[in-house]
Design an enzyme around this catalytic site. Structure first.
Site, PDB file in Angstrom:
ATOM      1  N   LYS A  97      57.716 124.709  25.479  1.00 40.99           N
ATOM      2  CA  LYS A  97      57.462 123.781  24.372  1.00 40.99           C
ATOM      3  C   LYS A  97      56.034 123.225  24.456  1.00 40.99           C
ATOM      4  O   LYS A  97      55.396 122.948  23.449  1.00 40.99           O
ATOM      5  CB  LYS A  97      58.469 122.632  24.429  1.00 40.99           C
ATOM      6  N   GLU A 139      60.741 112.603  17.359  1.00 48.52           N
ATOM      7  CA  GLU A 139      61.731 112.227  18.366  1.00 48.52           C
ATOM      8  C   GLU A 139      61.993 110.720  18.450  1.00 48.52           C
ATOM      9  O   GLU A 139      63.149 110.310  18.469  1.00 48.52           O
ATOM     10  CB  GLU A 139      61.343 112.821  19.727  1.00 48.52           C
ATOM     11  N   ASP A 182      67.766 119.022  19.088  1.00 44.25           N
ATOM     12  CA  ASP A 182      66.687 118.500  19.926  1.00 44.25           C
ATOM     13  C   ASP A 182      66.202 119.682  20.764  1.00 44.25           C
ATOM     14  O   ASP A 182      66.901 120.128  21.672  1.00 44.25           O
ATOM     15  CB  ASP A 182      67.243 117.378  20.815  1.00 44.25           C
ATOM     16  N   ASP A 218      60.015 107.361  26.166  1.00 44.32           N
ATOM     17  CA  ASP A 218      60.618 108.684  26.337  1.00 44.32           C
ATOM     18  C   ASP A 218      59.992 109.409  27.521  1.00 44.32           C
ATOM     19  O   ASP A 218      58.877 109.917  27.440  1.00 44.32           O
ATOM     20  CB  ASP A 218      60.393 109.482  25.037  1.00 44.32           C
TER      21      ASP A 218
END
Ligand code: AMP
Length: 561
Positions: free
Chosen positions: A68, A145, A6, A168
């Protein structure tokens, strides 16, 4: 062995599959979470994770975080005068994870399944893949994800068709995904989100509340002071719940300022953020054509879903308790490890069909008859459209356009333009057809695109049944060996720190930071213990180093407020 990774905005994790199921591999410091933070100093020494984050307050210009968010863009980060692309910084995180896992498992790791947000487009996915390659990892498969979260929760074992909403809330991003398990196929139905909303905003609210109550003006705080206050606010945010209030204390102009913050105050101050959370939830439901009450299960992932404020809000909204048997920080990595096991075809897991969406259109070049007898060539005919759930297989029938045409050439293209020339050429395949008047012969062109980004093109002549096949791997444009080698060569000045000394480095950095923050007797005390530890390091006696480090650590724990 294939591992699952991850690669998060705030933290990254690596996991592997064991007989008892997926497990997180602790890093060199014994922790499951490695902050996705990289620091490079002037000499080219690279620090990753907690050590890099600890350098933030001392050397802010040498540290990069949250890269990211810029994956797949041309953005450059300047760290102590060196330049890096987001995927290069990500590759340093991946390399650290890989090394830690290799040392923990005692075997070399060459392949990984990496998770990416469901909304990541092709460019960002490619950048993620490149990051893997730069770190020496083959990345044949990526998993989105929310799908990883669903897999980690063992949803594929369910026999009943179920609808899940995966909520999330990470450090800086927020994603809502609706998944549907239908006859053993787990499909992403809708995704929505906010790229600029996350746990950090809740920390920011805590910090503002403190500033408001204490009357301190933000503009009077130095950059270092702000970092220090932010850290206190982060602690307070994690501690606050409906049963507790928190006291935030902060050393300002040699005076300790303390402010009490109640749950209610904090909740009110977070009202706008909670409203912002509601939006993507609504949008994803509307896109999937569902109502709140249609959701069977609510899964929470991302560190910020631990906030009581967020949980309370969701319970009120969904009138349902979320499933929280897994640690929200670890769910995605565990799911990626399960996916890795599926890829290895391990017996413990049955291969489930996981779907994802194709982020670009795949098609071919055709000639279009725009008026009776008038043709225009060079037009693009989509076969698998963008956002189609994959694996997908679509067939289009194409007819001959000239009399006595004896061959049909299928050019495989990727892109969104109506004109073939503007789209990306991936390859071509030709078949022979019997000569006949135009429009009487036809071929069926079938594109099959799977979750490993393999595109299979099959052309079948309708009248004779003759077939030609083409498999295109390059649809995902991997970096060539040479490109990887070149870039690695360019980055070879970087000195990756030996992992054995990480704990020493971290303790020293933390001590240095606290020394800068402290005054008077506290400062003297810290100095004494730091000096003793440095002396032990110079003498190089292992036991002595361990003892001195432990003593210094005890002081740091006591003094870090
Ligand atoms: P992630 O990007 O998923 O690692 O999430 C990181 C975010 O989760 C940060 O904003 C953290 O402040 C937040 N977070 C982590 N642990 C907690 C906790 N116990 N309570 C509240 N927020 C937390």
């Amino acid at each position: 062995m294939i591992v699952g990774i991850d690669l998060g905005t705030t933290n990254s994790l690596i996991a592997y599959f064991t007989e008892e199921g997926p497990k997180i591999i602790p890093n060199r410091l014994g922790k499951n979470l490695t902050p996705s933070v990289v620091s490079v100093d002037e000499e080219g020494n690279v620090y990753v994770g907690e050590t890099a984050r600890e350098r933030m307050s001392l050397y802010p210009d040498s540290v990069a975080m949250a890269f990211k968010r810029s994956m797949g863009t041309e953005r450059e980060y300047h760290l102590s005068g060196h330049r890096f692309k987001p995927e290069e910084l990500s590759s340093m995180v991946l390399r650290a994870l890989k090394e830690d896992a290799e040392s923990y498992l005692g075997e070399e790791i060459t392949e990984a399944v990496i998770s990416v947000p469901a909304y990541f487009d092709d460019k960002r996915r490619k950048a993620t893949k490149r990051a893997g390659e730069l770190a020496g990892l083959k990345v044949e498969r990526m998993i989105s994800e929310p799908t990883a979260a669903a897999v980690a929760y063992g949803l594929y074992d369910k026999t009943k068709d179920t609808r899940f909403l995966v909520f999330d809330l990470g450090g800086g991003t927020f994603d809502v995904s609706i998944l549907e398990l239908y006859h053993n196929i787990l499909e992403v139905r809708a995704v929505a989100g906010d790229n600029y909303l996350g746990g950090e905003d809740f920390t920011e609210v805590m910090m503002k509340l403190f500033l408001q109550k204490s009357g301190i003006q933000r503009q009077n705080l130095s950059e270092k002071d702000q970092v220090r206050l932010y850290r206190q606010a982060e602690k307070a945010k994690r501690a606050i719940s409906d049963k507790t209030e928190v006291t935030l204390s902060f050393l300002y102009r040699e005076e300790t300022k303390e402010e009490k913050i109640t749950y209610q105050e904090y909740e009110e101050a977070c009202e706008d953020l909670l409203m912002k959370i509601r939006e993507p939830v609504k949008r994803s439901l509307a896109d999937a054509g569902l109502k709140l009450s249609d959701i069977d299960e609510l899964l929470l992932i991302g560190g910020a879903t631990r906030l009581s404020i967020v949980r309370d809000f969701l319970i009120r909204l969904f009138r349902k308790f979320p499933d929280t048997k897994l640690n929200p920080d670890e769910t995605v990595a565990l799911g990626a490890a399960v996916q890795a096991a599926m890829k290895e075809r391990r017996e413990e897991v049955k291969e489930v069909i996981l779907t994802d969406v194709c982020s670009f259109t795949l098609g071919t070049e055709v000639v279009v008859e725009y008026e009776e007898g008038k043709f225009e060539d060079g037009r693009f005919c989509p076969i698998i459209e963008r956002n189609t759930v994959i694996p997908a297989s679509h067939t289009e029938r194409l007819y001959t356009v000239r009399d006595n045409q004896d061959k049909v050439r299928v050019r495989v293209l990727q892109g969104e333009s109506r004109f073939a020339r503007n789209n990306l050429y991936l390859g071509e395949v030709s078949v022979e057809v019997p000569k006949a008047p135009k429009g009487q012969e036809a071929v069926d062109v079938t594109y099959t695109y799977d979750i490993n980004s393999l595109l299979e093109v099959e052309v079948t002549v309708v009248s004779t049944g003759a077939k030609q096949k083409l498999i295109i791997k390059g649809a995902d444009n991997q970096m060539t060996e040479e490109e990887i080698a070149n870039r690695m060569e360019e980055l070879s000045y970087l000195k990756i720190q030996p992992r054995d000394y990480e704990e020493n480095r971290l303790v020293l950095l933390r001590a240095e930071r606290m020394y800068e923050e402290a005054l008077g007797d506290r400062r003297k005390k810290l100095d004494r213990y730091i000096t003793a530890f440095e002396a032990a390091l110079k003498r190089g006696d292992h036991d002595e180093i361990m003892d001195a480090r432990e003593e210094l650590n005890v002081i740091l724990e006591e003094e870090d407020d």
